[in-house]
Design a protein around this motif. Structure first.
Motif, PDB file in Angstrom:
ATOM      1  N   VAL A  72       0.858  -1.181   0.000  1.00  0.00           N
ATOM      2  CA  VAL A  72       0.000   0.000   0.000  1.00  0.00           C
ATOM      3  C   VAL A  72       0.895   1.232   0.000  1.00  0.00           C
ATOM      4  CG1 VAL A  72      -1.859   1.185   1.228  1.00  0.00           C
ATOM      5  CG2 VAL A  72      -1.652  -1.297   1.380  1.00  0.00           C
ATOM      6  N   ALA A  73       0.492   2.263  -0.763  1.00  0.00           N
ATOM      7  CA  ALA A  73       1.259   3.504  -0.766  1.00  0.00           C
ATOM      8  C   ALA A  73       1.048   4.218   0.566  1.00  0.00           C
ATOM      9  CB  ALA A  73       0.803   4.392  -1.918  1.00  0.00           C
ATOM     10  N   GLY A  74       2.109   4.778   1.060  1.00  0.00           N
ATOM     11  CA  GLY A  74       2.006   5.522   2.317  1.00  0.00           C
ATOM     12  C   GLY A  74       3.338   5.530   3.043  1.00  0.00           C
ATOM     13  N   VAL A  75       3.330   6.225   4.152  1.00  0.00           N
ATOM     14  CA  VAL A  75       4.542   6.342   4.956  1.00  0.00           C
ATOM     15  C   VAL A  75       4.549   5.213   5.982  1.00  0.00           C
ATOM     16  CG1 VAL A  75       5.816   7.825   6.547  1.00  0.00           C
ATOM     17  CG2 VAL A  75       4.577   8.841   4.638  1.00  0.00           C
ATOM     18  N   VAL A  76       5.627   4.431   5.972  1.00  0.00           N
ATOM     19  CA  VAL A  76       5.753   3.328   6.930  1.00  0.00           C
ATOM     20  C   VAL A  76       6.222   3.909   8.253  1.00  0.00           C
ATOM     21  CG1 VAL A  76       6.944   1.169   7.456  1.00  0.00           C
ATOM     22  CG2 VAL A  76       6.284   1.671   5.108  1.00  0.00           C
ATOM     23  N   LEU A  77       5.381   3.750   9.292  1.00  0.00           N
ATOM     24  CA  LEU A  77       5.749   4.248  10.614  1.00  0.00           C
ATOM     25  C   LEU A  77       6.591   3.241  11.389  1.00  0.00           C
ATOM     26  CD1 LEU A  77       2.330   5.828  11.702  1.00  0.00           C
ATOM     27  CD2 LEU A  77       4.343   6.995  10.773  1.00  0.00           C
ATOM     28  N   LYS A  78       6.291   1.966  11.183  1.00  0.00           N
ATOM     29  CA  LYS A  78       6.993   0.951  11.967  1.00  0.00           C
ATOM     30  C   LYS A  78       6.983  -0.368  11.201  1.00  0.00           C
ATOM     31  CE  LYS A  78       6.806  -1.335  16.445  1.00  0.00           C
ATOM     32  NZ  LYS A  78       6.052  -1.500  17.668  1.00  0.00           N
ATOM     33  N   ARG A  79       8.091  -1.091  11.291  1.00  0.00           N
ATOM     34  CA  ARG A  79       8.154  -2.454  10.755  1.00  0.00           C
ATOM     35  C   ARG A  79       7.870  -3.387  11.925  1.00  0.00           C
ATOM     36  NH1 ARG A  79      13.804  -4.432   9.033  1.00  0.00           N
ATOM     37  NH2 ARG A  79      13.839  -4.949  11.231  1.00  0.00           N
ATOM     38  N   VAL A  80       6.791  -4.153  11.846  1.00  0.00           N
ATOM     39  CA  VAL A  80       6.330  -4.971  12.961  1.00  0.00           C
ATOM     40  C   VAL A  80       7.043  -6.331  12.994  1.00  0.00           C
ATOM     41  CG1 VAL A  80       4.299  -6.028  14.021  1.00  0.00           C
ATOM     42  CG2 VAL A  80       4.098  -3.803  12.904  1.00  0.00           C
ATOM     43  N   TYR A  81       7.348  -6.888  11.853  1.00  0.00           N
ATOM     44  CA  TYR A  81       7.976  -8.211  11.833  1.00  0.00           C
ATOM     45  C   TYR A  81       9.456  -8.112  12.177  1.00  0.00           C
ATOM     46  CZ  TYR A  81      10.194  -7.178   7.360  1.00  0.00           C
ATOM     47  OH  TYR A  81      10.963  -6.628   6.380  1.00  0.00           O
ATOM     48  N   ARG A  82      10.041  -9.219  12.569  1.00  0.00           N
ATOM     49  CA  ARG A  82      11.472  -9.270  12.874  1.00  0.00           C
ATOM     50  C   ARG A  82      12.176 -10.016  11.745  1.00  0.00           C
ATOM     51  NH1 ARG A  82      12.290 -12.662  17.586  1.00  0.00           N
ATOM     52  NH2 ARG A  82      13.031 -14.195  16.119  1.00  0.00           N
ATOM     53  N   GLU A  83      13.303  -9.512  11.283  1.00  0.00           N
ATOM     54  CA  GLU A  83      14.055 -10.134  10.185  1.00  0.00           C
ATOM     55  C   GLU A  83      14.398 -11.581  10.540  1.00  0.00           C
ATOM     56  OE1 GLU A  83      15.975  -8.940   7.320  1.00  0.00           O
ATOM     57  OE2 GLU A  83      15.167  -6.930   7.279  1.00  0.00           O
ATOM     58  N   GLY A  84      14.140 -12.495   9.618  1.00  0.00           N
ATOM     59  CA  GLY A  84      14.476 -13.894   9.812  1.00  0.00           C
ATOM     60  C   GLY A  84      13.399 -14.714  10.493  1.00  0.00           C
ATOM     61  N   SER A  85      12.346 -14.063  10.974  1.00  0.00           N
ATOM     62  CA  SER A  85      11.289 -14.810  11.659  1.00  0.00           C
ATOM     63  C   SER A  85      10.276 -15.337  10.635  1.00  0.00           C
ATOM     64  CB  SER A  85      10.578 -13.922  12.686  1.00  0.00           C
ATOM     65  OG  SER A  85       9.913 -12.865  12.041  1.00  0.00           O
ATOM     66  N   ASP A  86       9.551 -16.350  11.033  1.00  0.00           N
ATOM     67  CA  ASP A  86       8.507 -16.902  10.170  1.00  0.00           C
ATOM     68  C   ASP A  86       7.256 -16.031  10.275  1.00  0.00           C
ATOM     69  OD1 ASP A  86      10.062 -19.047   9.375  1.00  0.00           O
ATOM     70  OD2 ASP A  86       9.382 -20.303  11.030  1.00  0.00           O
ATOM     71  N   VAL A  87       6.632 -15.793   9.139  1.00  0.00           N
ATOM     72  CA  VAL A  87       5.380 -15.044   9.128  1.00  0.00           C
ATOM     73  C   VAL A  87       4.316 -15.894   8.464  1.00  0.00           C
ATOM     74  CG1 VAL A  87       6.445 -12.760   9.140  1.00  0.00           C
ATOM     75  CG2 VAL A  87       6.000 -13.872   6.980  1.00  0.00           C
ATOM     76  N   LYS A  88       3.090 -15.679   8.864  1.00  0.00           N
ATOM     77  CA  LYS A  88       1.963 -16.428   8.304  1.00  0.00           C
ATOM     78  C   LYS A  88       1.022 -15.451   7.613  1.00  0.00           C
ATOM     79  CE  LYS A  88       2.214 -19.629  12.143  1.00  0.00           C
ATOM     80  NZ  LYS A  88       2.746 -18.934  13.269  1.00  0.00           N
ATOM     81  N   GLN A  89       0.134 -16.022   6.829  1.00  0.00           N
ATOM     82  CA  GLN A  89      -0.844 -15.199   6.139  1.00  0.00           C
ATOM     83  C   GLN A  89      -1.698 -14.470   7.176  1.00  0.00           C
ATOM     84  OE1 GLN A  89      -3.307 -17.373   3.449  1.00  0.00           O
ATOM     85  NE2 GLN A  89      -4.423 -15.571   2.784  1.00  0.00           N
ATOM     86  N   GLY A  90      -1.878 -13.180   6.970  1.00  0.00           N
ATOM     87  CA  GLY A  90      -2.695 -12.374   7.870  1.00  0.00           C
ATOM     88  C   GLY A  90      -1.886 -11.663   8.955  1.00  0.00           C
ATOM     89  N   ASP A  91      -0.583 -12.003   9.120  1.00  0.00           N
ATOM     90  CA  ASP A  91       0.245 -11.317  10.118  1.00  0.00           C
ATOM     91  C   ASP A  91       0.477  -9.868   9.684  1.00  0.00           C
ATOM     92  OD1 ASP A  91       0.410 -13.640  11.537  1.00  0.00           O
ATOM     93  OD2 ASP A  91       2.515 -14.033  11.084  1.00  0.00           O
ATOM     94  N   VAL A  92       0.519  -8.967  10.647  1.00  0.00           N
ATOM     95  CA  VAL A  92       0.809  -7.560  10.377  1.00  0.00           C
ATOM     96  C   VAL A  92       2.316  -7.417  10.212  1.00  0.00           C
ATOM     97  CG1 VAL A  92       0.704  -5.222  11.297  1.00  0.00           C
ATOM     98  CG2 VAL A  92      -1.201  -6.790  11.677  1.00  0.00           C
ATOM     99  N   LEU A  93       2.731  -6.830   9.084  1.00  0.00           N
ATOM    100  CA  LEU A  93       4.154  -6.647   8.834  1.00  0.00           C
ATOM    101  C   LEU A  93       4.593  -5.201   9.014  1.00  0.00           C
ATOM    102  CD1 LEU A  93       4.486  -8.874   5.628  1.00  0.00           C
ATOM    103  CD2 LEU A  93       4.876  -9.521   8.004  1.00  0.00           C
ATOM    104  N   PHE A  94       3.739  -4.251   8.598  1.00  0.00           N
ATOM    105  CA  PHE A  94       4.088  -2.836   8.677  1.00  0.00           C
ATOM    106  C   PHE A  94       2.943  -2.066   9.317  1.00  0.00           C
ATOM    107  CE2 PHE A  94       6.310  -4.442   4.922  1.00  0.00           C
ATOM    108  CZ  PHE A  94       7.606  -4.038   5.184  1.00  0.00           C
ATOM    109  N   LEU A  95       3.287  -0.971   9.984  1.00  0.00           N
ATOM    110  CA  LEU A  95       2.293  -0.016  10.496  1.00  0.00           C
ATOM    111  C   LEU A  95       2.442   1.230   9.625  1.00  0.00           C
ATOM    112  CD1 LEU A  95       0.171   0.667  12.595  1.00  0.00           C
ATOM    113  CD2 LEU A  95       1.990   1.513  14.056  1.00  0.00           C
TER     114      LEU A  95
END
Length: 112
Positions: A72-95
């Protein structure tokens, strides 16, 4: 044409053949010198520490890389995920900053 020998002559021929075969036997094979006794060295082992090292080949760069981007276009305020961690469908990655989206929503609502 072969002729047969009389039995008496046949016996003499067999005895001569047997005597010749025994004359060919030699006791020299039994009289060979014995090989010398082998020399044996005895060593006493002492336990000691041993440094074990292993050299392994490795990579400095990963064979494949994945880029994670906000869709999505916009300003990323925060990266929620941690590098190298497993993510699943529906997890929040960016704020993402909601202000522009809220302004568009309020504008569309005002038009109604």
């Amino acid at each position: 044409m072969p002729t047969t020998l009389p039995p008496r002559l046949r016996g003499v021929a067999l005895a001569a053949l047997f005597a010749l075969s025994l004359a060919g036997c030699d006791d020299a094979a039994d009289q060979q010198p014995q090989p010398p006794t082998p020399q044996v060295r005895v060593e006493t082992l002492q336990p000691q520490a041993l440094a074990i090292s292993t050299e392994l080949s490795g990579r400095i760069l990963a064979p494949r890389t994945a880029e994670v981007r906000a869709r999505v276009a916009g300003v990323v305020l925060k990266r929620v995920y941690r590098e190298g961690s497993d993510v699943k469908q529906g997890d929040v990655l960016f704020l993402i900053d909601p202000a522009p989206f809220k302004a568009d929503y309020d504008s569309a609502r005002a038009v109604l």
